[in-house]
Design a protein around this motif. Sequence first.
Motif, mmCIF file in Angstrom:
data_model
loop_
_atom_site.group_PDB
_atom_site.id
_atom_site.type_symbol
_atom_site.label_atom_id
_atom_site.label_comp_id
_atom_site.label_asym_id
_atom_site.label_seq_id
_atom_site.Cartn_x
_atom_site.Cartn_y
_atom_site.Cartn_z
ATOM 1 N N ASP A 234 -8.999 -4.727 -5.578
ATOM 2 C CA ASP A 234 -8.174 -5.867 -5.991
ATOM 3 C C ASP A 234 -6.739 -5.584 -5.590
ATOM 4 O OD1 ASP A 234 -10.226 -7.297 -7.143
ATOM 5 O OD2 ASP A 234 -9.993 -6.309 -9.086
ATOM 6 N N GLU A 235 -6.016 -6.652 -5.274
ATOM 7 C CA GLU A 235 -4.598 -6.450 -4.970
ATOM 8 C C GLU A 235 -3.855 -6.113 -6.257
ATOM 9 O OE1 GLU A 235 -3.739 -6.214 -1.977
ATOM 10 O OE2 GLU A 235 -4.386 -7.888 -0.706
ATOM 11 N N ILE A 236 -3.175 -5.011 -6.212
ATOM 12 C CA ILE A 236 -2.385 -4.593 -7.382
ATOM 13 C C ILE A 236 -0.962 -4.311 -6.916
ATOM 14 C CG2 ILE A 236 -2.042 -2.703 -9.030
ATOM 15 C CD1 ILE A 236 -5.113 -2.638 -9.288
ATOM 16 N N TYR B 72 -0.596 -11.686 -9.511
ATOM 17 C CA TYR B 72 -1.250 -10.383 -9.402
ATOM 18 C C TYR B 72 -1.132 -9.583 -10.681
ATOM 19 C CZ TYR B 72 -0.803 -11.328 -4.395
ATOM 20 O OH TYR B 72 -0.865 -11.896 -3.154
ATOM 21 N N LYS B 73 -1.970 -8.589 -10.759
ATOM 22 C CA LYS B 73 -1.748 -7.531 -11.751
ATOM 23 C C LYS B 73 -0.535 -6.750 -11.249
ATOM 24 C CE LYS B 73 -2.908 -4.522 -14.960
ATOM 25 N NZ LYS B 73 -1.985 -4.990 -15.950
ATOM 26 N N MET C 153 -13.347 -8.015 -0.567
ATOM 27 C CA MET C 153 -12.292 -7.022 -0.729
ATOM 28 C C MET C 153 -12.779 -5.882 -1.621
ATOM 29 S SD MET C 153 -8.343 -7.772 -1.754
ATOM 30 C CE MET C 153 -8.980 -9.282 -2.484
#
Length: 336
Positions: free
Chosen positions: A4-6, A36-37, A1
């Motif tokens: 990052d998933e935010i 998650y963040k 990825m």
Amino acid sequence: MKFDEIVLTGDRPTGPLHLGHYVGSLANRIELQERYKQYIMIADVQALTDNYEHPEKIRQNILQVALDYLAIGIDPAKSTIFIQSMIPEIAELTVFYLNFVTIARLKRNPTVKTEIDQKGYGEQVTAGFLMYPVSQAADITIVKGSLVPVGEDQLPVIEQTNELVRAFNRTYGAEVFPEAKAIISQAPRLAGIDGKAKMSKSLNNAIFLCDSADEVARKVMQMYTDPDHLRVEDPGKIEGNVVFAYLDIFDADKDAVQALKEHYRRGGLGDVKLKRRLIDVLNTFLEPIRVRRNLFAQDPHAVMEILMRGTAATQEVARATMQQVRSVMHLDYSSR
Ligand code: TRP
């Protein structure tokens, strides 16, 4: 990825938050912050687009919304809460995005269109209101948000965000921003106490997280049930009956609720008895939230401090993003 998933989410601070917010989005955030963040934005700039004549109203509700967040278990150690207007980079990015969208496209946005109709703006709609989806794209992308929990009605705004992201990335030849994915809440929408499909402060049909036990009782007693259920012995309808809709969501004893439904349908179960149960259920749910809220409310300074810390952290990320934006747009004059 690559990214990052935010998570980026938020609320307009136009009033304290209510049970509809809880069911539709707040409950979800408590889970998202574990995985998650997560950034939670208090959208004061967006709130001003239709309240610009009453900035004091927005100002007052900043603390109320923050208290609601903390009371329900948003943990500032896990979620970054920030105030939109304190991130000027969002406004800056909005200006750059505006080159990539036509006025015609903004006017066609179904979310905005519906709101313009509801508010009766017509041709008097301000530029600020019309372009709020562009500003929302900047909210999301300034922290490179990729997951955006929203109500179904906001889907066109996310779509418009992605049009801007693609156009920006393509035009400046760099993958500066990730596309955003909407997370649509699976929870059913909570009706207002009057039976209207949507709970909202402006419709005056909301139960607020900060309502006292007495207020909750008073509101439940007013709740829309079955207008044809006049006498206790009459058979009653479950469909459209707000009390049952709430019991379905908040009453943990599903078997008991099922039994109540059958009894109500048959006849012999009065509205008042049913409502007393819902009052208990809601107050049991709300009591720990109230206790926490009151605790935080005793120290508003500390709450504002939490917002300032979250905002400072977001400012840092926003600055880094804008540096990248300026670089791909050949606007990085000073670093050459
Ligand atoms: N429009 C959202 C609402 O009315 C609030 C909001 C502003 C928002 N910016 C956002 C939500 C960005 C998600 C992402 O509730």
